[in-house]
Enzyme design. Structure first.
Site, short mmCIF file in Angstrom:
data_model
loop_
_atom_site.label_atom_id
_atom_site.label_comp_id
_atom_site.label_asym_id
_atom_site.label_seq_id
_atom_site.Cartn_x
_atom_site.Cartn_y
_atom_site.Cartn_z
N GLU B 61 -4.60 -51.16 62.88
CA GLU B 61 -5.58 -50.31 63.02
C GLU B 61 -5.99 -49.74 61.91
OE1 GLU B 61 -2.52 -48.32 66.45
OE2 GLU B 61 -3.32 -46.89 65.24
N ASP B 72 -4.88 -35.85 64.01
CA ASP B 72 -3.98 -36.00 62.83
C ASP B 72 -3.37 -34.91 62.12
OD1 ASP B 72 -4.39 -39.09 62.67
OD2 ASP B 72 -6.53 -38.63 62.64
N TYR B 190 -1.27 -47.20 74.71
CA TYR B 190 -0.65 -46.24 73.34
C TYR B 190 0.16 -45.07 74.12
CZ TYR B 190 -0.72 -44.28 68.69
OH TYR B 190 -0.72 -43.62 67.32
#
Lengths: 410, 280
Positions: B61, B72, B190
């Site tokens: 990725e 993040d 995911y």
């Protein structure tokens, strides 16, 4: 154009703006929040408690004041000031935090998190957390914690924890990112008490529902005073909560102009401004599609305004929709014009405004001139200026080499 | 820019699932490695991604740095900031990816935020991003702030250009949302192991396994687990119940500590964990 020409909109979108662009982990919480709002709005006990606290604790309804000397200075339409500066905590922000605080209580979430730029929303959130006996964490850009030390102390005095944000550009937008990250992690126990009509659905709608009391009061008050609706309502726009609170109850009144004033900073021809609608492009920021100040690739740009409360690269999606459809008019006032507005209101009316609504003073005067003596303009005076006195003195004295009023004439 | 012309119908997007299943057939969970483009610089990021492949990564990725990465944690934010301050753009990132994919034999996906995808190429919007992704040899995209209900326009464009689309799921997702994400994802689904943002954690959340089991019951797509997996022991644990293991922040820290060789070393350890933990 009339209100019926506006593009179709649903609860989560305003035309093509709005929506819910967030990590999957938050989708459930946003749905829960939307449902809680609908239930609360249907519950008379919730409405009664909020109304009582707004009045007894918050000082509402705020007054609508005919500013005669400002009107005379403008030489045109009568200018009324909606005195949000007289509400508890010194700005319109208490309406939002009170509503969201009561909603969090209803959802059984006793930990409130918030972002703040200059500290006004942080102070309001800390206030409501104290009132409701909740835990409160406020994320604030590291740079802002230094510049707005007084508000940091205020929050701490009321029991809040202030967390300096060191990521990204260390400003309000990064404080929002950090609050979102906290919320993703602690969503089961925590309500994110967002400070403006921004963010993923239902936040823009939810915040608007809590601040629209400003326009609703104005409507009643101006009908009492003038026997008719105003020709225009004028308000400053950063994220846009005070403006949406004023505008929303007038959207269907085609004869009432909705005029938003953004922060033009050092000019729209420079990169140093925060005029998102006037100088930005369409994009997705903080969970919603709206206008954004960004580069050609969609990287969000640093912004500037003399007023920290307007220094934000996004704007509420409902404002984007009002601008795009033509129902609202959005202008920019520069730092210099805001300081002039600040000075005029202080010297002519004995009211020291916050730098945010000071942006709307010159545009309101111009509009009053265009409308002529039969016109009626309402300016939303969204907050008081105590917090800005040091900054105004610094800018006038150090940067511009000007003296303050009395010194100038003595 | 020419229209995307897949070498064989569906081959590009399908390579993602095929890589995961090939690893599973060899008796291990697939190891998926995330690293940001442009950290420590553009050439350095390519060297680190290639080192990850040498170390045994089955899938890459490539993060395209964005100014406001709200999914993040601190490690990846800081790496992104380095790339942004160097003035790198998604166009530079694609150029790096084109060189990267020519040099490796595992599929690579781009991972970035929706505003960059939507903005790329001006008025061509999503189309331009898909065209350049395909031309750079990328096999698909992961967009963490694009949930299914807003994802329709991107899915249509991605399908047209034979790019896999991976949607995220969370422990709190409802059955309906899990089913929709599993249905809409091509490549893999995911599963975010825990509630939170990217970054290393000392222990793996208990919420990962039940999420994988719920997804398994809903679709035959491979399920890869990410967020909070940083050690070989954690990779081994996840390999016991998932088809793939996603590691990011720990490898970003390895870059700072020792560059490409440290990345290759940690990747090899993680790959060994993926093998040890895989059932049967």
């Amino acid at each position: 154009m009339t209100a019926t020409d506006l593009p179709a909109t649903d609860a989560s979108h305003y035309g093509r703006f709005g929506g819910r662009f967030v990590p999957e982990a938050l989708i459930g919480a946003l749905g829960e929040l939307e449902a809680a709002l609908a239930e609360a709005q249907a519950d008379p006990a919730f409405g009664a408690r909020m109304a009582a606290l707004r009045e007894d604790y918050g000082g509402r309804p705020t007054k609508l004041y005919l500013a005669e000397r400002l009107t005379a200075h403008g030489g045109g339409a009568r200018i009324y000031l909606k005195r949000e500066d007289l509400a508890h905590t010194g700005s319109h922000k208490l309406c939002n935090v009170l509503g969201q605080g009561l909603l969090a209580e209803r959802m059984g979430k006793r930990r409130l998190i918030a972002e703040t730029g200059a500290g006004q929303h942080g102070v309001a959130t800390a206030t409501i957390a104290a009132l409701l006996g909740m835990e409160c964490i406020v994320y604030m850009g590291e740079e802002d914690t230094r510049r707005q030390h007084l508000n940091v102390v205020r929050m701490q005095l009321m029991g809040a924890e202030v967390v300096p944000v060191t990521s990204g550009t260390r400003t309000l937008k990064d404080a929002i990112n950090e609050a979102m990250r906290d919320w993703v992690t602690n969503v089961a126990t925590t309500h994110y008490l967002i400070g403006s009509v921004v963010g993923p659905h239902p936040f823009p709608m939810l915040v608007r529902e809590f601040v629209k009391v400003i326009g609703e009061e104005t409507r009643v008050q101006i009908l009492e005073r003038e026997g008719r609706l105003p020709d225009a309502v004028v308000a400053c726009v950063g994220g846009g909560s005070n403006a949406m609170g004023m505008f929303h109850p007038f959207i269907d009144d085609a004869g009432v102009r909705l005029v938003g004033v953004e922060a033009g900073g050092e000019g729209l021809d420079t990169p140093r401004h925060a005029a998102t609608i006037s100088g930005g492009t369409e994009g997705i920021l903080h969970g919603a599609r709206s206008y954004v100040l960004q580069d050609d690739y969609g990287q969000v740009r640093p912004t500037h305004s003399v007023s920290a409360g307007l220094d934000y690269p996004g704007v509420g999606p409902e404002h984007a929709w009002l601008a795009d459809s033509g129902r609202g008019t959005y202008l920019a006032a520069s730092d210099t014009e805001a300081l002039e507005g600040f000075r005029l209101l202080s010297e002519l009316e004995g009211i020291i405004p916050a730098l945010e609504p000071a942006h709307a003073v010159l545009p309101a005067l111009r509009l009053a001139g265009e409308l002529g003596p039969d016109g009626v303009v309402v300016l939303n005076l969204s907050g008081r200026g105590d917090k800005d006195v040091d900054e105004v003195e610094r800018v006038l004295r150090e940067v511009r080499g000007e003296a303050l009023g009395a010194e100038a004439t003595s | 820019m020419s229209a995307a012309t897949p070498t064989a119908a569906g081959a590009r997007a399908a390579s993602v699932e095929a890589a995961i299943r090939a690893a599973n057939d060899e008796g291990r969970a697939a190891l998926v490695v995330y690293l940001p483009a442009g950290y420590p610089d553009l050439a350095g990021s390519r060297a680190c991604l290639e080192a990850a492949v040498e170390g045994g990564a089955d899938l890459l990725e490539v993060g395209f740095p964005y100014s406001d990465p709200l999914m993040d944690g601190p490690t990846i934010q800081a790496a992104n900031q380095v790339a942004l301050e160097a003035g790198l753009t998604p166009r530079d990132d694609f150029a790096m990816c084109a060189e990267l994919t020519a040099a490796i034999d595992v599929p690579a996906l781009v991972m970035t935020y929706y505003n960059l995808v939507w903005h790329y190429g001006g008025t061509e919007r999503l189309e331009a991003f898909a065209v350049d992704a395909a031309e750079a040899g990328l096999a698909g995209a992961i967009i963490p702030d694009l949930p299914g209900e807003e994802g329709g326009p991107w899915r249509a464009v991605a399908d047209a250009h034979d790019l896999a689309t991976v949607f995220l799921t969370a422990p709190v997702s409802s059955e309906e949302r899990l089913a929709a994400a599993a249905q809409a994802s091509t490549g893999f689904v995911y599963a975010t192991s825990t509630m939170g943002v990217t970054g290393a954690r000392e222990t793996l959340a208990d919420s990962a396994r039940p999420l994988v089991e719920r997804l398994r019951a809903l679709s035959g797509r491979p399920v890869c687990v990410g967020i909070g997996v940083s050690t070989a022991a954690q990779a081994e644990e996840v390999a016991g119940f998932a088809d793939g293991v996603i590691v990011g922040s720990a490898l970003v820290r390895a870059i700072a500590a020792g560059g490409p060789s440290a990345v290759a070393e940690l990747t090899a350890e993680l790959a060994e964990g993926c093998r040890r933990g895989y059932p049967g």
